[in-house]
Design an enzyme around this catalytic site. Structure first.
Site, PDB file in Angstrom:
ATOM      1  N   ARG A 106      -0.228  41.498  19.313  1.00 35.03           N
ATOM      2  CA  ARG A 106       0.382  40.649  18.300  1.00 35.03           C
ATOM      3  C   ARG A 106       0.217  39.187  18.669  1.00 35.03           C
ATOM      4  O   ARG A 106       0.629  38.760  19.748  1.00 35.03           O
ATOM      5  CB  ARG A 106       1.865  40.987  18.127  1.00 35.03           C
ATOM      6  CG  ARG A 106       2.504  40.262  16.940  1.00 35.03           C
ATOM      7  CD  ARG A 106       3.840  40.845  16.567  1.00 35.03           C
ATOM      8  NE  ARG A 106       4.822  40.719  17.633  1.00 35.03           N
ATOM      9  CZ  ARG A 106       6.099  41.054  17.495  1.00 35.03           C
ATOM     10  NH1 ARG A 106       6.534  41.589  16.362  1.00 35.03           N
ATOM     11  NH2 ARG A 106       6.944  40.910  18.497  1.00 35.03           N
ATOM     12  N   THR A 110       1.135  33.672  14.938  1.00 36.40           N
ATOM     13  CA  THR A 110       1.195  34.213  13.568  1.00 36.40           C
ATOM     14  C   THR A 110       1.995  35.503  13.484  1.00 36.40           C
ATOM     15  O   THR A 110       2.386  35.925  12.391  1.00 36.40           O
ATOM     16  CB  THR A 110      -0.219  34.489  13.045  1.00 36.40           C
ATOM     17  OG1 THR A 110      -0.810  35.551  13.827  1.00 36.40           O
ATOM     18  CG2 THR A 110      -1.099  33.246  13.150  1.00 36.40           C
ATOM     19  N   ASP A 202      10.825  49.167  25.723  1.00 34.99           N
ATOM     20  CA  ASP A 202       9.375  49.011  25.594  1.00 34.99           C
ATOM     21  C   ASP A 202       8.698  50.276  26.114  1.00 34.99           C
ATOM     22  O   ASP A 202       8.727  50.554  27.314  1.00 34.99           O
ATOM     23  CB  ASP A 202       8.906  47.779  26.369  1.00 34.99           C
ATOM     24  CG  ASP A 202       7.439  47.476  26.145  1.00 34.99           C
ATOM     25  OD1 ASP A 202       6.589  48.320  26.507  1.00 34.99           O
ATOM     26  OD2 ASP A 202       7.127  46.402  25.604  1.00 34.99           O
ATOM     27  N   ASP A 205       5.949  49.721  28.906  1.00 38.09           N
ATOM     28  CA  ASP A 205       6.500  49.382  30.219  1.00 38.09           C
ATOM     29  C   ASP A 205       7.124  50.592  30.884  1.00 38.09           C
ATOM     30  O   ASP A 205       6.977  50.801  32.097  1.00 38.09           O
ATOM     31  CB  ASP A 205       7.545  48.275  30.071  1.00 38.09           C
ATOM     32  CG  ASP A 205       6.918  46.902  29.840  1.00 38.09           C
ATOM     33  OD1 ASP A 205       5.708  46.756  30.069  1.00 38.09           O
ATOM     34  OD2 ASP A 205       7.640  45.989  29.429  1.00 38.09           O
TER      35      ASP A 205
END
Length: 211
Positions: A106, A110, A202, A205
């Site tokens: 990502r 933006t 996450d 992770d």
């Protein structure tokens, strides 16, 4: 156009294991094992509509008419990196499936997904593809991955996730209304950082022991 559906797989074993996947006390090794186990269980459901054909085999007693898979080709497409954590569990069940990979990140400015890697089976137009990502949060990465596959000729796709947020489900239904989504749970919402609440943190992770 056939409209897709959202399938929440509420089998007791899936829900039991998902509880420990969510638990922040679950270590990397156990987390990884649980994700693979849930992926195997989910694969039973996502392959429910695979076609069969009749064959005749000889048993130790006599001959019998039985059924085998009708040759439909499967492809697994994990979204890097977290999607890798579910592949082994599915491959145990479907060892002949081919595996492709799509890398997305990502953009911090933006907030849009940026494609940086794709290695796919050469015959994806002939395969039923299962796009794999543990978390369907905003839906941006999953939508971009599906669009990339469509642009390269894929015609038969499904999406498989552990946990989804309503916002991610809505995004996929808007962008790809024909796509069926298979999840173990649809959670409450996204927080201000686009993490699923209550979620599991996450996934990448926790799978790979990174921060």
């Amino acid at each position: 156009m056939r409209l897709g559906k959202v399938f929440v797989l509420d089998h007791p074993l899936i829900q039991h294991k998902l509880t420990f996947i969510r638990d922040k006390q679950t270590g990397t090794k156990e987390f990884r094992e649980l994700v693979n186990e849930v992926a195997t269980l989910m694969a039973f459901e996502i392959t429910r509509d695979m076609p069969l054909r009749e064959v005749e085999v000889e048993t130790p007693i006599t001959t019998a008419k039985c059924r085998v898979l009708a040759g439909k080709k499967l492809g697994l497409i994990p979204i890097l990196r977290a999607g890798l954590g579910m592949v082994e569990g599915i491959i145990k069940l479907i060892p002949t499936a081919k595996v492709g990979h799509i890398g997305l990140y990502r953009d911090p400015e933006t907030l849009q997904p940026v494609h940086y890697y794709a290695k796919l089976p050469s015959d994806i137009a002939e395969r039923e593809l299962i796009v794999i990502d543990p978390m369907l949060a905003t839906g941006g990465s999953a939508s971009a991955a599906v669009q990339l596959l469509k642009d390269r000729g894929a015609r038969n796709l499904k999406l498989m996730c552990l946990i989804a947020a309503p916002e991610g489900v809505k995004r996929i239904q808007e962008d790809h209304p024909e796509l069926s989504i298979y999840v173990a749970a649809v959670d409450e919402r996204l927080n201000e950082h686009s993490y699923i609440v209550p979620g599991l943190g996450d996934a990448g992770d926790r799978l790979f022991g990174t921060k």
